[in-house]
Enzyme design. Sequence first.
Site, mmCIF file in Angstrom:
data_model
loop_
_atom_site.group_PDB
_atom_site.id
_atom_site.type_symbol
_atom_site.label_atom_id
_atom_site.label_comp_id
_atom_site.label_asym_id
_atom_site.label_seq_id
_atom_site.Cartn_x
_atom_site.Cartn_y
_atom_site.Cartn_z
ATOM 1 C CB CYS A 1 -10.234 9.183 6.617
ATOM 2 S SG CYS A 1 -11.742 8.145 5.923
ATOM 3 N NE ARG B 1 -4.196 9.870 7.102
ATOM 4 C CZ ARG B 1 -3.487 8.831 7.870
ATOM 5 N NH1 ARG B 1 -2.051 8.614 7.883
ATOM 6 N NH2 ARG B 1 -4.020 7.893 8.636
ATOM 7 C CD1 TRP C 1 -9.150 6.691 -0.518
ATOM 8 C CD2 TRP C 1 -10.046 4.881 0.557
ATOM 9 N NE1 TRP C 1 -8.884 5.473 -1.404
ATOM 10 C CE2 TRP C 1 -9.366 4.261 -0.572
ATOM 11 C CE3 TRP C 1 -10.489 3.919 1.552
ATOM 12 C CZ2 TRP C 1 -9.324 2.966 -0.974
ATOM 13 C CZ3 TRP C 1 -10.331 2.682 1.199
ATOM 14 C CH2 TRP C 1 -9.821 2.101 0.024
ATOM 15 C CG ASN D 1 -8.959 6.997 9.709
ATOM 16 O OD1 ASN D 1 -9.140 6.434 9.168
ATOM 17 N ND2 ASN D 1 -7.440 7.273 10.120
ATOM 18 C CD GLU E 1 6.967 -1.431 -6.104
ATOM 19 O OE1 GLU E 1 6.284 -2.238 -5.725
ATOM 20 O OE2 GLU E 1 6.983 -0.186 -6.049
ATOM 21 C CE LYS F 1 5.209 1.932 -7.232
ATOM 22 N NZ LYS F 1 5.131 2.143 -5.799
ATOM 23 C CD GLU G 1 1.071 2.390 -6.979
ATOM 24 O OE1 GLU G 1 0.177 2.308 -5.944
ATOM 25 O OE2 GLU G 1 2.368 2.312 -6.700
ATOM 26 C CG HIS H 1 2.625 -22.327 -18.692
ATOM 27 N ND1 HIS H 1 2.870 -23.782 -19.276
ATOM 28 C CD2 HIS H 1 4.229 -21.993 -18.366
ATOM 29 C CE1 HIS H 1 3.993 -24.267 -19.105
ATOM 30 N NE2 HIS H 1 4.569 -23.440 -18.625
ATOM 31 C CE LYS I 1 2.850 7.389 1.186
ATOM 32 N NZ LYS I 1 3.657 6.700 0.119
HETATM 33 C C1 F6R Z 1 2.048 1.313 -3.762
HETATM 34 C C2 F6R Z 1 2.108 1.561 -2.246
HETATM 35 C C3 F6R Z 1 1.134 0.503 -1.626
HETATM 36 C C4 F6R Z 1 1.934 0.251 -0.135
HETATM 37 C C5 F6R Z 1 0.954 -0.611 0.843
HETATM 38 C C6 F6R Z 1 1.347 -0.578 2.125
HETATM 39 O O1 F6R Z 1 2.588 2.075 -4.142
HETATM 40 O O2 F6R Z 1 2.337 2.404 -1.818
HETATM 41 O O3 F6R Z 1 1.141 -0.652 -2.135
HETATM 42 O O4 F6R Z 1 3.232 -0.066 -0.182
HETATM 43 O O5 F6R Z 1 -0.475 -0.232 0.880
HETATM 44 O O6 F6R Z 1 1.760 0.292 2.725
HETATM 45 P P1 F6R Z 1 2.697 0.405 3.913
HETATM 46 O O7 F6R Z 1 3.877 0.292 3.549
HETATM 47 O O8 F6R Z 1 2.471 1.982 4.628
HETATM 48 O O9 F6R Z 1 2.299 -0.460 5.222
#
Ligand code: F6R
Length: 580
Positions: free
Chosen positions: A2, A27, A74, A98, A458, A462, A465, A481, A575
């Site tokens: 949030c 957020r 959120w 929050n 990664e 990407k 998501e 496997h 985020k």
């Molecule tokens: C994926 C993404 C998340 C963050 C994770 C950690 O694109 O952004 O997987 O990497 O939530 O967040 P931080 O780096 O802020 O600790």
Amino acid sequence: MCGIIGYKGKDNVIEVLISGLKKLEYRGYDSAGIAVKGDTVQVIKSVGRISDLEEKVNNTKIIDTDMGIAHTRWATHGEVNEDNAHPHRVGKITLVHNGIIENAEELRNQLMSDGVVFNSNTDTEVIAALMNSYYENSMEDAIEKTINDLRGSYALGIICDDSDKLYAVRCQSPLILGISDNGTFITSDIGAILNYTNKYSLLGENEIVTIDNNGYKIIKNGKEVHRDVMTSDLTDEDNDLHGYSHYMLKEIMEEPVLVNNLINKYSNDLDKLPDLSKYDSIHIIGCGSAYYAGMIGKNLFEEDGIKVDCDVASEYRYRNIIYNDKTLVILISQSGETADTIAAMRKAMENNIDTLAIVNVDGSTIAREATYKVLIEAGREVAVATTKAYILQVLILSLLSYKLKPDNKYLSDLKKLPQQLNVLLDRTGYFKKLADSIYKRNDVFFIGRKIDYAICLEGSLKLKEVSYIHSDAYQAGELKHGTISLVEDGTVVFGIVTDDFIRDKTISNLEEAISRGAKAIYVGTENTKYDDQIIVPKVHSKLQPILVVPVLQIIAYYVALKRGCDIDKPKNLAKSVTVE
Ligand code: F6R
């Protein structure tokens, strides 16, 4: 998670709150609401985006006001609806929150037995009810008593019907004070107020802030606390799309310049980076992409001869970890506020272990508390899916590894990197064409070995998501496997092949998938027979991921674009994950 913004002052309160919410929307974007106070308290809430709330506010007659609080949600407790949206109002108390209150059910039951009726399923309404029950004539006392009863994390912005003051308090969840000539702000993120001020103060845990027309006062355990006023380097410009259609694309395109900046800063002055040679065991901890950046680091430091464990923070914090006096724990976090990563850091520190934070947001909890910190200097990252921050995390890990084992080839390749990245990212036509062949698929796999597997993790995250296509990463030798049973005609399999040592092995595994109908997309450093191949320049192995992952990021972007996804704010994500 949030986002909170609150304001008391001479500027137009509604404009401050709505513009702040728009900047905090990354957020959380399930629902949003505002409360303003004049002669009465007026609350307006809406499910959906800030634009929905804004429309509702524009169609409502707003009372005369010089203060208000606002929230973008959120969901953690209770489904997404207006009742559960913040602000929550009980009796004379209206507040936004929050965080997560762990003993909310217990408190709710107590309050219900005292006759309180709840309108929502949220832990936030429990806080409001509790504070209302404690309120007699002093808000400071009511807040103090309330936080004494709470277990968990909270950042609160509070209004009381009887008071012209705005109140705030935080514990574990972020909240800062913003200070301008016209008024005082509370916000989860400085980015929300940069169009008004770049002056701010950090708040310690359980410090109670009271804001009035003369400014603010911070109190802890009845005593006044002084906090320095700092100036943020960020500008409102960092929030601008600069002509790009999405922040994700803008942020990928910023990578060459940002990589160049970090190279200029560190390549000739490695003393600015911590020396890892005194440690004989490294634990690298993060969540999501930050963890996957850590997986790259694991491969690099192991090549340097150090024992490395890499783990997700939510597991690490609860496992029985074996430390020795030469262990270093590296925390990777863009926001510096991820709850699990903070807990992992504190666990290491309680064991007297050195911690190194690789973070973007200076002043964040992880940046403040770790023994050492290195800032990745990505600027503000707005898109929920990280791109530039991941690349810069990897670059810092690579520089740390180079510092452990210097060699000349690394330095000469390092200097070429920004330009090579520029050229690669320019091939948008080709990436779009590849995206065309992927966007209708249900399953995509990424296979690779060793550091290439870390890259796959990664690339796969990407893609899934932002495009919502199911995707998984496998160590190339592992596919057969079990998971190979899912490969059918047209299943896309990315083969990431940059490590010469295991090149042929990964290619054999790619062939196994092709024999079962897979459509292969080869990403590597050597030309092959494959129709779909992305050849990236061959550079020092410690730098190679920095040329490969951006390609996967941009393909994910174009696939999501083709599918009409909400790229900067994928569903269900937030985020900054400040709850466990
Ligand atoms: C994926 C993404 C998340 C963050 C994770 C950690 O694109 O952004 O997987 O990497 O939530 O967040 P931080 O780096 O802020 O600790």
